[in-house]
Design an enzyme around this catalytic site. Structure first.
Site, PDB file in Angstrom:
ATOM      1  N   TYR A 148       0.919  -1.300  -0.134  1.00  0.00           N
ATOM      2  CA  TYR A 148       0.034  -0.046   0.019  1.00  0.00           C
ATOM      3  C   TYR A 148       1.154   0.979  -0.059  1.00  0.00           C
ATOM      4  O   TYR A 148       1.730   1.435   0.758  1.00  0.00           O
ATOM      5  CB  TYR A 148      -0.923  -0.078   1.288  1.00  0.00           C
ATOM      6  CG  TYR A 148      -1.990   1.206   1.580  1.00  0.00           C
ATOM      7  CD1 TYR A 148      -2.724   1.392   0.434  1.00  0.00           C
ATOM      8  CD2 TYR A 148      -1.741   2.235   2.329  1.00  0.00           C
ATOM      9  CE1 TYR A 148      -3.842   2.403   0.500  1.00  0.00           C
ATOM     10  CE2 TYR A 148      -2.380   3.211   2.393  1.00  0.00           C
ATOM     11  CZ  TYR A 148      -3.504   3.565   1.575  1.00  0.00           C
ATOM     12  OH  TYR A 148      -4.299   4.591   1.648  1.00  0.00           O
ATOM     13  N   ASP A 242       9.331   3.045  -0.446  1.00  0.00           N
ATOM     14  CA  ASP A 242       8.121   3.620   0.554  1.00  0.00           C
ATOM     15  C   ASP A 242       8.351   3.273   1.953  1.00  0.00           C
ATOM     16  O   ASP A 242       8.129   2.133   2.394  1.00  0.00           O
ATOM     17  CB  ASP A 242       7.124   3.440   0.056  1.00  0.00           C
ATOM     18  CG  ASP A 242       5.824   3.974   0.984  1.00  0.00           C
ATOM     19  OD1 ASP A 242       6.054   4.671   1.678  1.00  0.00           O
ATOM     20  OD2 ASP A 242       4.677   3.854   0.332  1.00  0.00           O
ATOM     21  N   LYS A 270       4.223   9.183   8.948  1.00  0.00           N
ATOM     22  CA  LYS A 270       3.846   8.453  10.019  1.00  0.00           C
ATOM     23  C   LYS A 270       4.901   8.969  11.321  1.00  0.00           C
ATOM     24  O   LYS A 270       4.693  10.029  11.667  1.00  0.00           O
ATOM     25  CB  LYS A 270       3.925   6.890  10.062  1.00  0.00           C
ATOM     26  CG  LYS A 270       2.770   6.417   9.326  1.00  0.00           C
ATOM     27  CD  LYS A 270       2.382   5.000   9.172  1.00  0.00           C
ATOM     28  CE  LYS A 270       0.981   4.971   8.406  1.00  0.00           C
ATOM     29  NZ  LYS A 270       1.061   4.250   6.913  1.00  0.00           N
TER      30      LYS A 270
HETATM   31  C1  LIG Z   1       0.300   4.670   5.903  1.00  0.00           C
HETATM   32  C2  LIG Z   1       1.287   4.501   4.542  1.00  0.00           C
HETATM   33  C3  LIG Z   1       1.123   5.388   3.334  1.00  0.00           C
HETATM   34  C4  LIG Z   1       0.083   6.544   3.117  1.00  0.00           C
HETATM   35  O1  LIG Z   1      -0.021   7.572   4.473  1.00  0.00           O
HETATM   36  P1  LIG Z   1      -1.071   8.450   4.602  1.00  0.00           P
HETATM   37  O2  LIG Z   1      -0.356   9.415   5.723  1.00  0.00           O
HETATM   38  O3  LIG Z   1      -1.916   7.441   5.300  1.00  0.00           O
HETATM   39  O4  LIG Z   1      -1.734   9.144   3.479  1.00  0.00           O
HETATM   40  C5  LIG Z   1       2.029   5.202   2.223  1.00  0.00           C
HETATM   41  N1  LIG Z   1       2.944   4.215   2.357  1.00  0.00           N
HETATM   42  C6  LIG Z   1       2.993   3.283   3.364  1.00  0.00           C
HETATM   43  C7  LIG Z   1       3.990   2.302   3.228  1.00  0.00           C
HETATM   44  C8  LIG Z   1       2.139   3.282   4.512  1.00  0.00           C
HETATM   45  O5  LIG Z   1       2.217   2.674   5.465  1.00  0.00           O
END
Ligand SMILES: *Cc1c(COP(=O)(O)O)cnc(C)c1O
Length: 435
Positions: A148, A242, A270
């Site tokens: 994701y 990511d 995060k």
């Molecule tokens: C949480 C997450 C996102 C999205 O971040 P948001 O702040 O919720 O938009 C993208 N990539 C990874 C790997 C994530 O865990």
């Protein structure tokens, strides 16, 4: 313990919420579709604990999906945020805090020469992809099934996390033309990546969760990340890690430090916002120099780099750079892993506990999970009864198998022992009810 577990107030609040908010929530996985029953509404958090509106208290192994590595309302973060808040909520103009947080990020990530802060992980990923396409003058991107990367159009193809919980492989509203530029391949499968590069000569970038948290915790196989590095370099494509979830989580310098593989671009979020809305992307000087205003690749944000988020991030990262911080987290999570393995054997259930650092997932299946197909094959009904058994014993784990558990530094040994005990009892109970 079970008989004291009440949910009346949560039920009431959820009924009211459903009249005014789509599905009663502002992010799908919060609706508990993955485990059934009513979502728990929370009143407050304190250190390792979450307290719900019915007065139930839980040890929190979700940590707001990752950011709260220090637990809830860490005092030094709170105090710094308070001081900054009093001077203004947002200026829409530069402040020194942005540079301060950028320096802390760069200290942890040697692959990053320059940073751009945004307000969410989704935004960070969209911006990094735009930059990758501009820099390579190519269109296509490779992602992996079950990873994701936020809810940008071209990334909602075989996305894990909330989309997986709801059983939505792709989202309506994403034009085929967009989706056709995204190749989604099985995680941990280098041959599939090689085949894609042989077939297409317009691949701009590979984006990957270097440790997957969004199909439940799935580690990269030895050589997978280095293989991606080699294939992208050979084919003049970019490698984007990511690390929105893994950055400052699996190690101070994220998965790239842990596995020793250097990407061209990195996305963060995060933890770097310490619980406030934030995201960031960064990488090599020559790439980042193409972003506006230095270069032509446009990207902007009204609240980007806002002082409150920067302050929470700075106060959080400063604590993470303390010696032995990650050793302590590793020890905590390893202690639980050991206990869980014993409990699995004792209860005689088919389950595997996968873990990297302070991220983990319990899959109900008889073999390690290496990709999305295997993650989907695990017994999610058992996970659902396990979730509720844990909740009734005062431990809050993600309300979906497709989400990682996060251990915070606020958890004491005594509390970790309670977690292990709850897991042992819940394994037995879920075996009875779902079996
Ligand atoms: C949480 C997450 C996102 C999205 O971040 P948001 O702040 O919720 O938009 C993208 N990539 C990874 C790997 C994530 O865990």
């Amino acid at each position: 313990m079970t008989k004291f577990f009440k949910t009346d107030q949560s039920k009431k609040l959820f009924e009211a919420a459903q009249k005014h908010l789509v599905g009663g929530v502002n992010s799908p996985v919060r609706a508990f579709k993955g485990v059934g029953g009513t979502p728990i509404f929370f009143a407050r958090g304190k250190g390792p604990y979450l307290i719900d509106v019915d007065g139930n208290r839980y040890l929190d192994l979700v940590g707001s999906w990752g950011p709260l590595i220090l637990g809830h309302v860490d005092l030094s973060v709170l105090n710094f945020v308070r001081r900054v808040l009093r001077k203004g909520f947002t200026f829409g103009a530069p402040s020194a805090l942005e540079t301060e947080l950028a320096i802390l990020v760069k200290k942890a990530f040697p692959s990053i020469d320059k940073v751009r802060f945004v307000s969410s992980g989704t935004e960070a990923v969209l911006s990094a992809l735009r930059l990758a396409r501009a820099a390579t003058k190519r269109k296509r991107i490779i992602k992996f099934d079950g990873c994701y990367h936020g809810h940008g159009d071209s990334l909602l193809v075989a996305a894990g996390s909330g989309a997986a919980t709801l059983g939505l492989p792709d989202s309506p509203g994403v034009p085929e033309e967009f989706a056709s530029l995204t190749l989604s391949l099985p995680y941990n499968d280098l041959q599939a990546v090689q085949a894609a590069f042989s077939k297409y000569n317009d691949i701009a970038a590979i984006i990957v969760e270097p440790v997957v948290g969004n199909m439940g915790l799935v580690p990269p196989k030895p050589g997978f990340l280095q293989g991606l590095r080699d294939l992208t370099s050979q084919n003049k494509a970019l490698l984007i890690f990511d690390e929105v979830m893994t950055g400052f989580r699996v190690a101070f310098g994220g998965a790239q430090e842990l596995y020793g593989v250097k990407p061209d671009l990195t996305t963060l979020g995060k933890i770097i916002g310490g619980g406030m809305p934030v995201g960031a992307y960064g990488g090599r000087e020559d790439l980042m120099a193409q972003v506006a205003p230095e270069g032509p690749v446009y990207q902007a944000g009204t609240l980007s780099g806002n002082p409150v988020a920067m302050a929470a991030g700075i106060a959080t990262l400063k604590q993470l750079s303390a010696p032995a911080f990650y050793k302590h987290l590793e020890d905590s999570a390893a202690f639980v892993e050991e206990g869980v393995r014993r409990a699995i054997r004792k209860a005689g259930v088919q389950a595997v506990f996968q873990r990297v650092g302070s991220m983990a997932t319990l899959f109900f299946c008889g073999h390690p999970v290496e990709n999305y197909t295997q993650a989907k094959d695990a017994d999610r009904n058992k996970y659902a009864s396990f979730f509720w058994a844990m909740a009734q014993r005062g431990v809050y784990i993600p309300p979906s198998q497709f989400e990682a558990w996060f251990f915070s530094a606020a958890l004491t040994k005594e509390q970790l022992k309670r977690v292990v005990k709850a897991i042992g009892e819940s394994l037995k109970e879920s075996e009875k009810t779902a079996g």
